[in-house]
Design a protein around this motif. Sequence first.
Motif, short mmCIF file in Angstrom:
data_model
loop_
_atom_site.label_atom_id
_atom_site.label_comp_id
_atom_site.label_asym_id
_atom_site.label_seq_id
_atom_site.Cartn_x
_atom_site.Cartn_y
_atom_site.Cartn_z
N THR A 126 0.79 -1.23 0.05
CA THR A 126 -0.10 -0.05 -0.09
C THR A 126 0.87 1.33 0.01
N ARG A 166 2.24 1.85 -3.68
CA ARG A 166 1.46 2.60 -4.47
C ARG A 166 1.31 4.06 -4.22
N TYR A 167 1.29 4.30 -2.78
CA TYR A 167 0.86 5.80 -2.53
C TYR A 167 2.37 6.53 -2.86
N LEU A 186 4.46 5.73 -5.31
CA LEU A 186 4.49 5.95 -6.75
C LEU A 186 3.80 7.41 -7.03
N ALA A 187 2.60 7.70 -6.63
CA ALA A 187 1.80 8.80 -6.79
C ALA A 187 2.96 10.07 -6.57
N GLY A 210 1.79 7.52 -14.67
CA GLY A 210 1.12 7.29 -13.67
C GLY A 210 0.22 6.29 -13.50
N VAL A 211 -0.67 6.09 -14.47
CA VAL A 211 -1.65 5.13 -14.49
C VAL A 211 -0.77 3.74 -14.69
N ASP A 264 0.73 2.58 -11.50
CA ASP A 264 -0.50 2.22 -10.61
C ASP A 264 -0.75 0.62 -10.94
N TRP A 265 -0.70 0.47 -12.37
CA TRP A 265 -1.08 -0.77 -12.85
C TRP A 265 -0.19 -1.95 -12.49
N ALA A 286 1.80 -1.75 -9.95
CA ALA A 286 1.71 -1.78 -8.46
C ALA A 286 0.69 -2.94 -8.11
N ARG A 287 -0.56 -2.85 -8.92
CA ARG A 287 -1.73 -3.53 -8.64
C ARG A 287 -1.24 -5.03 -9.11
#
Lengths: 284, 229
Positions: free
Chosen positions: A205, A208-209, A211-212, A257-258, A261-262, A264-265
């Motif tokens: 978690t 992911r945070y 990365l932003a 960015g997208v 996040d992908w 990371a998911r």
Amino acid sequence: MGSALTSTLPASAASEPEAVVPPQHAANPRMVALLSWLAPVLLLLVWEAAAQLGRIPPHLLPAPSKVARTAFHLAVHGSLLHDLGISLLRAAAGFAIGGSIGFALGTAVGFSRIAEALIDRSVQMIRAIPFLALLPLVIVWLGVGEAEKIFLVALGVTFPIYINTTLGIRQVDPKLLELGRVQGLGTAAMIRRIVLPGALPSVLTGVRYALATAWLALVVAETIGADAGIGFLAMDAREFLRTDVIFLTILIYALIGVSADWVARRLERRLLAWHPNFASPGGR
Amino acid sequence: MSALPPAVRVVNLVRRYGGRTVLNDLNLRIERGEFVVLLGESGCGKTTLLRALAGLDHVQGGRIEAPRRPAMVFQEHRLLPWDPLWRNVALGLQAADARARAEAALAEVGLGGRLDDWPRNLSGGQAQRVALARALVQKPELLLLDEPFAALDALTRIRMHALVKQLVARHRPAVLLVTHDVDEAIALADRILVMREGAIAAGYFVSDARDPLALRQSLLAELGVTTFA
């Protein structure tokens, strides 16, 4: 909301039992997914049409097709890929440095009350500063260069990783640690088999945070001063009122960015396959 | 049997929490391969005794002679959710053939085909069977069971009794089982001990009892439950 539900449910269930059945007009999920694309696509079409008809000044809002052509042109003849590579490298370096520091500090603090006493207050005090506010100071220290950008990214990444690592380790079930003792695990095995896997959901978690935050830091650092990178491309284009290039850089930032996040998911889904919240349906 | 040293010998054990004495000069002896069930009301110190034997708790006085690493099954299964079943069973095994031994242990509890399954896919009874496999794969001389079936439904519990009996008959560890359940005690034990106020208050050899119902009555009476039969 919960109390409202429990108070109304018995009455309605008694009077009309068929109320529990889902609504009849529940649409086919693929249609719904398709429908969700309607508004953005429509907007894009209207925008393109208005631009083609000359209703929008091109130096304020270039046509989407123009942005696409510019992207192709810059990728083939210009420095777009080179700039993209430089930006990614900065982000990766900053992320690696900040992530390592955050993870190391978070692990120490998560494990030991003494490390917490030594470290945590200072980290929390630094964390209270919006890290972008440090930018002028960082430029004075390091100048406008790679070091300054990587430093800023690292700074933004450190705290979310630190906090979530500490939290994750603290949340490991003490009953499982007790089990580890019964099974005769040593300290190293205890950490490897129980503490770190238990902390992993929380750490991811944090990733992911982070990365932003890393992207935000990068955009700011590259916009302030750079001679290469996506941010440089944007500022350079501003000088020449090339709105199409500016739009392109914004789009690229969004896309990266997208994708981050992908990734990371995907990482979460793979590493946390055991976790009910991340399990693929029906899979083992 | 008595020629060999016992599996467990506890002498004058004392444990206090704050001002409360939980274990009060407790003495206990468990022979090798003997199945002892410890009955008692909540708060009488049964679990404290078990934890002391497992080395999870320190005591203020007395002496414990027990195998260095007893195996233990808790009321909750305590499986690691991030490890597939075989890794759970092999937790703490130092052998090179850990997977094969875990597989054999899982087969013994009827879950041989599910080595790579996740704990979250198990029912309560299945999870507790994996916990049993994890305890027995260590080849313990002493097996400590802390109300391991308390959270299971009545039918599953009866199946687990049969399984435990069978496994214990094969591996012959000394067993100390803590429970509230008088019928569970009679079903499993060689010897039943009743604990009260931090000490062993009474002991019964199940094989001596001519009438299980009479044994049940006296155990219930020891626990302060009066029935009108």
